[in-house]
Design a protein around this motif. Sequence first.
Motif, PDB file in Angstrom:
ATOM      1  N   GLY A 170       0.806  -1.223   0.000  1.00  0.00           N
ATOM      2  CA  GLY A 170       0.000   0.000   0.000  1.00  0.00           C
ATOM      3  C   GLY A 170       0.832   1.263   0.000  1.00  0.00           C
ATOM      4  N   THR A 185       2.559   1.808  -3.354  1.00  0.00           N
ATOM      5  CA  THR A 185       1.603   2.224  -4.383  1.00  0.00           C
ATOM      6  C   THR A 185       1.378   3.729  -4.378  1.00  0.00           C
ATOM      7  N   THR A 186       1.452   4.362  -3.207  1.00  0.00           N
ATOM      8  CA  THR A 186       1.217   5.804  -3.135  1.00  0.00           C
ATOM      9  C   THR A 186       2.294   6.605  -3.864  1.00  0.00           C
ATOM     10  N   HIS A 206      -5.231   3.313  -7.156  1.00  0.00           N
ATOM     11  CA  HIS A 206      -4.252   2.857  -6.171  1.00  0.00           C
ATOM     12  C   HIS A 206      -4.726   1.603  -5.422  1.00  0.00           C
ATOM     13  N   PHE A 207      -6.027   1.529  -5.138  1.00  0.00           N
ATOM     14  CA  PHE A 207      -6.558   0.355  -4.440  1.00  0.00           C
ATOM     15  C   PHE A 207      -6.269  -0.921  -5.226  1.00  0.00           C
ATOM     16  N   ALA A 233      -2.457  -1.696  -5.286  1.00  0.00           N
ATOM     17  CA  ALA A 233      -2.014  -2.180  -3.980  1.00  0.00           C
ATOM     18  C   ALA A 233      -2.470  -3.615  -3.749  1.00  0.00           C
ATOM     19  N   ALA A 275       0.011  -6.779  -3.276  1.00  0.00           N
ATOM     20  CA  ALA A 275      -0.129  -7.579  -2.060  1.00  0.00           C
ATOM     21  C   ALA A 275      -0.388  -9.046  -2.400  1.00  0.00           C
ATOM     22  N   SER A 326      -3.161  -3.745   2.678  1.00  0.00           N
ATOM     23  CA  SER A 326      -2.623  -2.959   1.565  1.00  0.00           C
ATOM     24  C   SER A 326      -3.568  -1.817   1.199  1.00  0.00           C
ATOM     25  N   LEU A 327      -4.878  -2.083   1.230  1.00  0.00           N
ATOM     26  CA  LEU A 327      -5.855  -1.038   0.911  1.00  0.00           C
ATOM     27  C   LEU A 327      -5.814   0.073   1.954  1.00  0.00           C
ATOM     28  N   ALA A 351      -3.282   0.848   3.846  1.00  0.00           N
ATOM     29  CA  ALA A 351      -1.986   1.526   3.810  1.00  0.00           C
ATOM     30  C   ALA A 351      -1.904   2.572   2.710  1.00  0.00           C
ATOM     31  N   THR A 352      -2.814   2.518   1.731  1.00  0.00           N
ATOM     32  CA  THR A 352      -2.797   3.555   0.695  1.00  0.00           C
ATOM     33  C   THR A 352      -3.160   4.919   1.276  1.00  0.00           C
TER      34      THR A 352
END
Length: 216
Positions: A52, A55-56, A64-65, A68, A72, A82-83, A85-86
Amino acid sequence: MFKRRTPKSWALWFWHLIWPQGGWGRAFEYVKHRVRRLPDSPEKISRGIWAGVFTTFTPFYGVHFFIAAGIATVMRGNILASLMATFFGNPLTYLPIGIISLQTGHFLLGTEFEEDMNIGQRFGGAARDLKNNFFAMFSDAEADWHGLSIFYNEVFFPYLVGGIIPGIIAATICYYLSVPVIRVYQSRRRGRIKAKLEEIRARKAAAKVNDSAAAD
């Protein structure tokens, strides 16, 4: 029954997108709390966090979702982590992330990063080209990709290349910080649950003793 009494206006909705109710501090605390309670190993959750955060640093805003979750999955990390952490990328961090990524990208590509670059203007030029060229397919107008070409060469591609190194560094730091924190939290949580179960068993045993004494 469960709807708001006063519908949220578009302006308020947009403002909460930039600044959530309670502030970003409260939003981060909620995300941190949810991540620590995920039913997975600390390593798997942290691999999801790595995906995550990394990905940012990519220029694929709006998806991004999905990116990520894909990273993951490849890393065998926790997808939900991961979602969450974005959220490392937000209106407070996107500006420094973008500048670092662009500067790194132009340095690696051997091109010049313009300190006074109007990124909004580059986005606007690319958007106009996409719109105009779409309508050109249904008319006699000629397609013009000049604005999109400038955006790709000066913003998108340098951002894509330059986000890799700082993204890996930031994601790896978050990984190694989160593993021990999640491990300690999960250990304490298991201890609290075990203590509660033992307390419940003790109460049931005491109740049986009392019932037996009352029967005698």
